[in-house]
Scaffold this motif. Structure first.
Motif, PDB file in Angstrom:
ATOM      1  N   ASN A  36       7.809  10.333  -3.355  1.00 21.95           N
ATOM      2  CA  ASN A  36       7.261   9.842  -4.626  1.00 21.95           C
ATOM      3  C   ASN A  36       8.030   8.667  -5.222  1.00 21.95           C
ATOM      4  OD1 ASN A  36       4.983  11.465  -4.805  1.00 21.95           O
ATOM      5  ND2 ASN A  36       6.095  13.115  -5.814  1.00 21.95           N
ATOM      6  N   MET A  55       8.609   4.857  -5.902  1.00 22.48           N
ATOM      7  CA  MET A  55       7.675   3.737  -5.981  1.00 22.48           C
ATOM      8  C   MET A  55       8.397   2.438  -5.661  1.00 22.48           C
ATOM      9  SD  MET A  55       5.473   4.848  -9.340  1.00 22.48           S
ATOM     10  CE  MET A  55       6.855   5.696 -10.099  1.00 22.48           C
ATOM     11  N   SER A  91       0.830  -1.207   0.000  1.00 24.35           N
ATOM     12  CA  SER A  91       0.000   0.000   0.000  1.00 24.35           C
ATOM     13  C   SER A  91       0.862   1.254   0.000  1.00 24.35           C
ATOM     14  CB  SER A  91      -0.909   0.021   1.238  1.00 24.35           C
ATOM     15  OG  SER A  91      -1.747  -1.113   1.277  1.00 24.35           O
ATOM     16  N   ASP A  92       0.305   2.345  -0.552  1.00 26.46           N
ATOM     17  CA  ASP A  92       0.964   3.645  -0.459  1.00 26.46           C
ATOM     18  C   ASP A  92       1.197   3.988   1.010  1.00 26.46           C
ATOM     19  OD1 ASP A  92       0.698   3.758  -3.177  1.00 26.46           O
ATOM     20  OD2 ASP A  92      -0.891   5.260  -3.187  1.00 26.46           O
ATOM     21  N   THR A  93       2.322   4.636   1.282  1.00 26.67           N
ATOM     22  CA  THR A  93       2.697   4.948   2.659  1.00 26.67           C
ATOM     23  C   THR A  93       3.152   6.397   2.760  1.00 26.67           C
ATOM     24  OG1 THR A  93       3.371   2.668   3.125  1.00 26.67           O
ATOM     25  CG2 THR A  93       4.275   4.365   4.543  1.00 26.67           C
ATOM     26  N   ARG A 143      -4.908  10.606  -3.039  1.00 25.36           N
ATOM     27  CA  ARG A 143      -3.810  11.072  -3.886  1.00 25.36           C
ATOM     28  C   ARG A 143      -4.373  11.600  -5.197  1.00 25.36           C
ATOM     29  NH1 ARG A 143       0.656   6.835  -5.879  1.00 25.36           N
ATOM     30  NH2 ARG A 143      -1.249   5.905  -6.674  1.00 25.36           N
ATOM     31  N   ALA A 194       3.690   0.661  -5.126  1.00 16.81           N
ATOM     32  CA  ALA A 194       3.193   1.470  -4.012  1.00 16.81           C
ATOM     33  C   ALA A 194       4.088   2.694  -3.886  1.00 16.81           C
ATOM     34  CB  ALA A 194       3.192   0.671  -2.714  1.00 16.81           C
ATOM     35  N   THR A 195       3.486   3.845  -3.616  1.00  9.71           N
ATOM     36  CA  THR A 195       4.222   5.111  -3.582  1.00  9.71           C
ATOM     37  C   THR A 195       4.534   5.520  -2.152  1.00  9.71           C
ATOM     38  OG1 THR A 195       3.128   5.830  -5.619  1.00  9.71           O
ATOM     39  CG2 THR A 195       4.194   7.530  -4.296  1.00  9.71           C
ATOM     40  N   LEU A 196       5.744   6.027  -1.955  1.00 14.36           N
ATOM     41  CA  LEU A 196       6.165   6.571  -0.664  1.00 14.36           C
ATOM     42  C   LEU A 196       6.036   8.087  -0.711  1.00 14.36           C
ATOM     43  CD1 LEU A 196       7.503   6.268   2.146  1.00 14.36           C
ATOM     44  CD2 LEU A 196       9.714   6.425   0.982  1.00 14.36           C
ATOM     45  N   PHE A 197       5.196   8.642   0.165  1.00 14.10           N
ATOM     46  CA  PHE A 197       5.051  10.090   0.295  1.00 14.10           C
ATOM     47  C   PHE A 197       5.830  10.533   1.533  1.00 14.10           C
ATOM     48  CE2 PHE A 197       1.171   8.683  -1.863  1.00 14.10           C
ATOM     49  CZ  PHE A 197       1.190   9.506  -2.980  1.00 14.10           C
TER      50      PHE A 197
END
Length: 211
Positions: free
Chosen positions: A84, A86, A19-21, A207, A103-106
């Motif tokens: 950003n 991935m 999942s994006d985090t 997002r 999954a993208t890291l913010f």
């Protein structure tokens, strides 16, 4: 009479995607991504990319990470420059290869005001208390955006009451106010934005990709 025994062939599949985090550096510099696979004989290889096209395999372990070749990737030295990036996992069983969704890291420098951080998950500081004194979170509908990516206007469904805040890729506030049916990103530069909705004491993170 010939009796044929049916063969039971286990189905190999990804059962849980990463999942994006979001990481807020004033609270933590760590992030985790995980995947679940149906076969116990699988091997794992995590990779990262800055553009979604060119991927670089991660080592099993280093000063910056653990679990590069396991189902659970742990980043232990996240920096603002990682925003950003991935991450995906390549899974191999026998001669078959499977890839997870990216999954993208913010990464943000500070936690938004009015929010508290618990690891990588942010929740609103507001909760409701029932007559027995236990915490009771209101059930709210999950909001969706369309079109996303967008070149200008983005709409939400269903339309709900509450407040919103918009942050850009470096965590700078780009606007706030009452939730509305449409949001205009036409004047914003291309990139990724985080639309944070607060609805009845609950928070949703959406997002937005501006083309």
């Amino acid at each position: 009479r010939i009796v044929e025994d049916s063969l039971s062939i286990p189905l190999a599949m990804i059962t849980s995607q990463p999942s994006d985090t979001a990481v807020y550096l004033d609270n933590s510099n760590k992030a985790d991504f995980s995947v679940a696979f149906s076969s116990p004989n699988a091997t794992y290889q995590w990779a990262f990319s800055a553009n979604g096209t060119n991927w670089v395999n991660l080592p099993a372990a280093s000063s910056a990470l653990n679990g590069g070749k396991t189902p659970n990737l742990h980043l232990k030295a996240v920096q603002l420059a990682f925003n950003n990036l991935m991450f995906k996992c390549i899974i191999t069983v026998d001669t078959c290869t499977y890839e997870t969704n990216p999954a993208t890291l913010f990464v943000y420098s500070t936690t938004p005001s009015g929010m508290v951080s618990n690891g990588n998950d942010l929740t609103s500081t507001t909760t409701n208390i029932n007559s027995q004194g236990s915490k009771l979170m209101n059930e709210v509908p999950k909001v969706k955006l369309y079109p996303n990516p967008t070149s200008g206007q983005v709409s939400i469904t269903p339309v709900v009451e509450g407040t919103y805040r918009i942050f850009n890729e470096v965590g700078r506030s780009m606007g706030e106010g009452e939730i509305k049916e449409q949001f205009d990103f036409s004047s914003h530069p291309a990139g990724m934005y985080m639309l944070i909705l607060q609805i009845d004491g609950n928070t949703q993170y959406l997002r937005v990709i501006k083309q």
